[in-house]
Enzyme design. Structure first.
Site, mmCIF file in Angstrom:
data_model
loop_
_atom_site.group_PDB
_atom_site.id
_atom_site.type_symbol
_atom_site.label_atom_id
_atom_site.label_comp_id
_atom_site.label_asym_id
_atom_site.label_seq_id
_atom_site.Cartn_x
_atom_site.Cartn_y
_atom_site.Cartn_z
ATOM 1 N N LYS A 25 0.832 -1.198 0.000
ATOM 2 C CA LYS A 25 0.000 0.000 0.000
ATOM 3 C C LYS A 25 0.869 1.252 0.000
ATOM 4 O O LYS A 25 0.668 2.166 -0.806
ATOM 5 C CB LYS A 25 -0.930 -0.013 1.220
ATOM 6 C CG LYS A 25 -1.984 1.082 1.175
ATOM 7 C CD LYS A 25 -2.701 1.234 2.520
ATOM 8 C CE LYS A 25 -3.681 0.113 2.792
ATOM 9 N NZ LYS A 25 -5.044 0.435 2.340
ATOM 10 N N ARG A 95 -3.404 2.918 8.687
ATOM 11 C CA ARG A 95 -3.685 1.613 8.075
ATOM 12 C C ARG A 95 -2.440 0.753 7.980
ATOM 13 O O ARG A 95 -1.340 1.255 7.786
ATOM 14 C CB ARG A 95 -4.195 1.780 6.645
ATOM 15 C CG ARG A 95 -5.460 2.577 6.514
ATOM 16 C CD ARG A 95 -5.758 2.735 5.018
ATOM 17 N NE ARG A 95 -6.516 3.940 4.774
ATOM 18 C CZ ARG A 95 -7.819 3.947 4.510
ATOM 19 N NH1 ARG A 95 -8.483 2.820 4.437
ATOM 20 N NH2 ARG A 95 -8.445 5.073 4.300
ATOM 21 N N GLY A 104 -8.075 -7.510 5.017
ATOM 22 C CA GLY A 104 -8.874 -7.536 6.238
ATOM 23 C C GLY A 104 -8.231 -8.234 7.422
ATOM 24 O O GLY A 104 -8.853 -8.354 8.475
ATOM 25 N N MET A 106 -5.413 -7.368 9.080
ATOM 26 C CA MET A 106 -4.809 -6.488 10.083
ATOM 27 C C MET A 106 -5.702 -5.272 10.329
ATOM 28 O O MET A 106 -6.761 -5.152 9.743
ATOM 29 C CB MET A 106 -3.411 -6.091 9.638
ATOM 30 C CG MET A 106 -2.444 -7.268 9.723
ATOM 31 S SD MET A 106 -0.786 -6.821 9.259
ATOM 32 C CE MET A 106 -0.972 -6.489 7.542
ATOM 33 N N ARG A 351 -3.339 -1.583 -6.349
ATOM 34 C CA ARG A 351 -2.463 -2.748 -6.262
ATOM 35 C C ARG A 351 -2.894 -3.723 -7.341
ATOM 36 O O ARG A 351 -4.015 -3.623 -7.857
ATOM 37 C CB ARG A 351 -2.570 -3.412 -4.891
ATOM 38 C CG ARG A 351 -3.952 -3.926 -4.589
ATOM 39 C CD ARG A 351 -4.028 -4.511 -3.187
ATOM 40 N NE ARG A 351 -5.392 -4.926 -2.879
ATOM 41 C CZ ARG A 351 -5.857 -5.076 -1.654
ATOM 42 N NH1 ARG A 351 -5.095 -4.834 -0.613
ATOM 43 N NH2 ARG A 351 -7.097 -5.466 -1.452
ATOM 44 N N HIS A 467 -15.679 -9.296 2.264
ATOM 45 C CA HIS A 467 -14.617 -10.154 2.773
ATOM 46 C C HIS A 467 -14.736 -11.571 2.224
ATOM 47 O O HIS A 467 -13.778 -12.161 1.726
ATOM 48 C CB HIS A 467 -14.679 -10.162 4.309
ATOM 49 C CG HIS A 467 -13.675 -11.067 4.922
ATOM 50 N ND1 HIS A 467 -13.963 -12.363 5.271
ATOM 51 C CD2 HIS A 467 -12.369 -10.890 5.172
ATOM 52 C CE1 HIS A 467 -12.880 -12.927 5.744
ATOM 53 N NE2 HIS A 467 -11.894 -12.049 5.704
ATOM 54 N N SER A 776 15.346 -41.935 -11.165
ATOM 55 C CA SER A 776 14.161 -41.149 -10.854
ATOM 56 C C SER A 776 14.203 -40.844 -9.360
ATOM 57 O O SER A 776 14.310 -41.766 -8.544
ATOM 58 C CB SER A 776 12.899 -41.936 -11.210
ATOM 59 O OG SER A 776 11.767 -41.170 -10.871
ATOM 60 N N GLY A 778 13.055 -40.314 -5.946
ATOM 61 C CA GLY A 778 11.885 -40.574 -5.106
ATOM 62 C C GLY A 778 12.016 -39.696 -3.879
ATOM 63 O O GLY A 778 12.513 -40.109 -2.836
ATOM 64 N N CYS A 843 9.887 -38.233 -9.256
ATOM 65 C CA CYS A 843 8.523 -38.772 -9.211
ATOM 66 C C CYS A 843 7.925 -38.706 -7.815
ATOM 67 O O CYS A 843 6.832 -39.196 -7.576
ATOM 68 C CB CYS A 843 8.480 -40.189 -9.755
ATOM 69 S SG CYS A 843 9.442 -41.351 -8.783
ATOM 70 N N TYR A 863 12.803 -34.501 -16.691
ATOM 71 C CA TYR A 863 11.344 -34.427 -16.559
ATOM 72 C C TYR A 863 10.941 -34.398 -15.091
ATOM 73 O O TYR A 863 11.723 -34.780 -14.209
ATOM 74 C CB TYR A 863 10.666 -35.604 -17.263
ATOM 75 C CG TYR A 863 10.933 -36.947 -16.623
ATOM 76 C CD1 TYR A 863 10.130 -37.415 -15.581
ATOM 77 C CD2 TYR A 863 11.982 -37.754 -17.062
ATOM 78 C CE1 TYR A 863 10.383 -38.632 -14.986
ATOM 79 C CE2 TYR A 863 12.240 -38.971 -16.478
ATOM 80 C CZ TYR A 863 11.435 -39.410 -15.428
ATOM 81 O OH TYR A 863 11.692 -40.614 -14.829
HETATM 82 C C1 PEP Z 1 9.101 -41.665 -3.413
HETATM 83 O O1 PEP Z 1 9.566 -42.282 -2.454
HETATM 84 O O2 PEP Z 1 9.286 -40.459 -3.622
HETATM 85 C C2 PEP Z 1 8.279 -42.366 -4.397
HETATM 86 C C3 PEP Z 1 7.852 -41.754 -5.485
HETATM 87 O O3 PEP Z 1 7.898 -43.634 -4.094
HETATM 88 P P1 PEP Z 1 6.718 -43.966 -3.063
HETATM 89 O O4 PEP Z 1 6.021 -42.696 -2.729
HETATM 90 O O5 PEP Z 1 5.865 -44.943 -3.756
HETATM 91 O O6 PEP Z 1 7.499 -44.549 -1.926
#
Ligand code: PEP
Ligand code: MG
Length: 883
Positions: A25, A95, A104, A106, A351, A467, A776, A778, A843, A863
């Protein structure tokens, strides 16, 4: 250190870039002054002063009081007015204003500087005694509540009594004398409550208000809001003190809020609401239902109350001009507050406006087309997490609608749930796994918990900028506000609509896109992801470097993910494919068998099921990469628990229930997550991995034949810590691959890789990469094992950690970059050192978290893989990370 920055009359010490120091502000008030816009003069006390305040036991820096005095002189220089002056009286507003807007949450004090004496000055100065007394009573009410901690209900009660005695309905019916009487009662009440009279000294009032604004940074609702929006406590709030301008000086005065484009739909049209003869809080609090600013909006809304355009055409024209100018200047949709004092327009705030995801997309696409912003900027304008709102269902247009009321379409999307009338009940029912609609006359910042717990919010009072509306849009929750034909009775716990009465627990549906309130549950439709959404996604896809895959094992999830733009499967958790019906029995049979023979016969039943699952997944993914992970369950997830389950498996295995019970007990583990799971299973029982490998390769051959596109399966071994573990399992996989190739007469290209989900694997990644063709990450298990925090038990203490400031965020939600992130980075570097170009992905759940995705981009992963609903979020976040 400089603690105070002044602004006013075409000049300012600060500017828009000073948000961290002056709050949003304050920085924008300064910027508007620099632009020469009409802004009441004033000054901002910095967020650093707030931080100093907290670091020093709620005291002020020594130099502050002199700087505030000089700043008041600055106002006096511009206006000729002073606090407490018997002729040229200055009143101020006080303010809050943090870096990020916290609507709203504060405190604010208006009309500061009034007392028994100065109220007469104001009356003489304005020539309107009624206005002066009304302002004074507002001040007593607000100051007593915000600064002195007197419940505002006590004032409401006094006012209601006085009105009832005089037979009045509306506040506007009270005369100057009536207000004078009310003020007497208010002051007596304050003295009764506090043991001290209401403070008369303007300086004492000012410092009380400054302290209250700083203190409100730590009030419960602000703390909750920050937690929900990941706003760090260390930011602090600034305090903005400005000469008052009055929207309540009669019928040529008004106050309002507006957006330069429609915050709900994104439509390019000035959109806002105002009230004649009112102060700002009246609009936001939703106590009086406001009027439309433009004629077009009024006609659209079918309102018979005149627009600002109609009743104050000159002020309207300058407002339109200023709002255009501000939008162009900031190159974004602006959320504006203004006051008109006897025909003269004053700007109180600008804003970047909060908006729904749908509106954000439309505005980004429109602004790119208008040449206001580039496509990169357009992509950068969308909060990836907000896309979630669009992926939610809407009411099927063909479904019959039993409409019981229509309010304002305050926040889009539809929601069904059981009625609750309090935030407390909303939280309680949610904890029981119920879906609820929070129904309130109006919401206040105290309701933020309940709004969070609810599927949707319905209020009977308030406008589009009340609000409830603002907060719901920010949360992406459907909201219908101002459904004035409904009657809520908290005491009896009922909601009355024309002709019907609902009670707590009754099911209703709200449609936040058109304001309808419907009886019962109504069929919903899945969202269509075309138009602006598709355009922004396309632009994002052109920008991003990383691929986005999905974690999916069911055909339904895989299809959904494809429709959201997934470019393959990054994790197929095969253990999830064994939970239903006959499969779980065969699975249990396999686990509980005590001979290889027994296991093989159970596995023979599972093989065809696995194979057909994989054929289907490969077909859906039509040539895109698919990573299939070998079995990785903590065994206990599959063990039969009830007597019934044990008997069922015993019958199939032709053993006694007692024998089976013993075997189950023998398999019991104290720490299943660190027990017999992952590749350890494949090492104990290689026939399991062999069955799965066979199913994968046979399916690859079959799907390849069917679709004409060769399938390149990626076989993933979980929970590897030692290279030798991977070597052992890979040898089995390779042997099966060779066999299937021989049997089918076809060559199968495949990769064998591993999860990196144990610290040892990360540290030894250069060695593991000798065998692994891909990694990958985990990060679920990697977080669990790096911290030594159980992923299943962490919730019970992580919240405490957060409250006590030990962690800012749940590391299972957003990757801990300093620790777990370092392990990921190390493993990526080591893996590449051994095997340049090794395929790298993530993953864990973090694969769908925008902040973690940014990190994955920095580390150069190929990825990210996430749950289907997060795929669009990841596509956008990956693009934002790439610029
Ligand atoms: C992980 O451990 O991040 C994973 C993807 O395998 P899970 O969640 O199945 O243990
Ligand atoms: Mg894991």
């Amino acid at each position: 250190t400089k603690w105070v920055y002044t602004f006013g009359d075409g000049a300012a010490e600060g500017q828009a870039g000073d948000k961290n120091l002056l709050g949003g502000k304050g920085a924008n008030l300064a910027e508007m002054c620099r632009l020469g816009l009409p802004v009441p003069p004033g000054f901002t006390i910095t967020t650093e002063a707030c931080n100093w305040f907290y670091a020093n036991g709620r005291a002020y820096p020594e130099a502050l009081s002199a700087e505030v005095s000089l700043a008041l002189d600055h106002i006096a220089g511009l206006t000729g007015r002073k606090l407490g002056d018997p002729v040229r009286l200055l009143l101020v507003s006080v303010r809050s204003g943090a870096r990020a807007s916290m609507p709203g949450m504060m405190d604010t004090v208006l009309n500061l500087g009034l007392n028994d004496r100065t109220v007469e000055v104001l009356a003489a100065d304005s020539g309107d005694a009624r206005f002066a007394y009304d302002s004074y009573r507002r001040f007593i009410q607000m100051f007593s509540n915000v600064v002195l901690g007197v419940d505002h209900e006590v004032f409401e009660e006094i006012l209601e009594d006085e009105k009832a005695q005089r037979g009045f309905e509306l506040d506007t019916e009270l005369s100057a004398d009536d207000w004078r009487a009310v003020i007497g009662l208010y002051k007596a009440k304050v003295e009764e409550e506090l043991g001290n009279p209401f403070p008369q000294d303007p300086q004492e009032q000012l410092w009380g208000a400054i302290g209250a604004v700083f203190s409100s940074w730590m009030n419960a609702r602000a703390v909750t809001y920050r937690r929900l929006h990941d706003i760090p406590e260390g930011w602090g709030t600034a305090v903005n003190i400005q000469a008052m301008v009055f929207g309540n000086m009669g019928d040529t005065s008004a106050t309002g809020v507006a957006f330069t484009r429609n915050p709900s739909t994104g439509q390019r049209a000035l959109y806002g609401e105002f009230l004649v003869n009112a102060q700002g809080e009246d609009v936001v609090a939703g106590i009086r239902t406001p009027q439309n600013i433009t004629e077009a909006a009024r006609i659209d809304a079918g309102s018979d109350r005149p627009s600002l355009e109609k009743i104050m055409p000159e002020a309207f024209a300058s407002f339109v001009e200023i709002s255009d100018r501000l939008e162009k200047h900031y190159r974004d949709m602006q959320d504006l507050e203004f006051t008109i004092e006897r025909g003269k327009l004053w700007m109180l705030q600008t804003r970047s406006g909060k908006r729904t995801a749908k509106a954000a997309l439309k505005m980004a696409v429109d602004m790119a087309a208008e040449g206001l912003i580039s496509r990169e900027e357009a992509v950068g304008r969308i909060d990836p997490a907000s896309l979630d709102q669009l992926l939610h269902p809407t009411i099927d247009p063909k479904a019959p609608r039993d409409i019981v009321a229509v309010g304002l379409p305050a926040s889009p999307g539809a929601a069904t749930g059981e009625i609750v009338f309090s935030s407390h009940d909303a939280e309680e029912m949610k904890a029981l796994g119920k879906k609820v609609i929070l129904v309130r006359i109006e919401t206040s910042p105290e309701d933020i918990h309940g709004m969070h717990a609810a599927e949707g919010i319905l209020t009977t009072r308030g406008g589009m900028t009340s609000h409830a509306a603002v907060v719901a849009r920010g949360m992406g929750k459907p909201c219908v506000s101002g459904a004035g034909s409904l009657r809520v009775d908290y005491r009896s716990g009922t909601l009355m609509a024309m002709g019907s009465t609902f009670r707590k627990g009754d099911v209703i549906t709200i449609d936040g896109s058109n304001g309808q309130v419907l009886k019962g549950a109504v069929p919903m439709l899945q969202p269509e992801l075309s138009g602006d959404f598709a355009a922004v996604m396309e632009w994002a896809d052109a920008i991003r470097r990383m691929n986005v895959r999905t974690n999916a094992e069911t055909p339904a999830d895989a299809r959904m993910a494809r429709s959201f733009g997934a470019e393959g499967i990054g994790l197929c958790r095969t253990e999830h494919m064994f939970f239903d019906g006959e499969r779980i029995v065969a699975m249990r049979e396999m686990i509980l068998a005590d001979t290889e023979q027994g296991r093989r016969s159970a596995l023979d039943k599972l093989l065809p099921m696995q194979r057909s699952d994989f054929v289907e997944l490969f077909e859906i993914m039509a040539g895109l990469p698919v990573t299939i992970r070998l079995l990785d369950p903590p065994l206990h997830e599959f063990l039969p628990k009830s007597d019934e389950e044990i008997e069922e498996v015993a019958a199939v295995m032709a053993v006694s229930a007692d024998k089976l019970r013993q075997r189950t007990e023998a398999l019991h583990e104290f720490n299943p997550m660190l027990g017999h799971r992952g590749c350890r299973l494949a090492i104990s029982y290689p026939e399991i991995a062999e069955m799965q490998a066979r199913a994968i390769f046979e399916a690859a051959v079959e799907a390849g034949r069917r679709t004409g596109k060769p399938v390149v399966p990626e076989v993933m071994v979980p929970l590897v810590g030692l290279k030798k573990e991977l070597d052992f399992v890979k040898a089995r996989i390779d042997a099966v691959a060779a066999a299937v190739m021989k049997e089918s007469g076809e060559t199968i290209d495949y990769l064998t890789g591993t999860m990196i989900e144990l610290p040892r694997a990360a540290v030894r990644a250069h060695v593991i990469a000798e065998t692994a063709e891909f990694f990958s990450f985990g990060t679920n298990d990697l977080t669990q094992t790096a911290f030594g925090i159980s992923r299943d038990d962490a919730a019970s203490f992580l919240e405490t950690y957060r409250q006590k400031g030990i962690v800012d965020q749940d590391p299972f939600v957003s990757l801990d970059l300093d620790g777990v992130g370092e392990l990921v980075k190390l493993a990526a570097e080591k893996g590449r050192a051994t095997r340049p170009g090794i395929k790298l992905g993530i993953c864990g759940e973090h694969g769908g978290d925008p902040a973690s995705i940014r990190f994955c981009e920095q580390v150069g992963l190929d990825y990210v893989s996430c749950s289907p609903y997060r795929v669009p979020i990841a596509r956008l976040a990956a693009a934002q990370a790439a610029v």
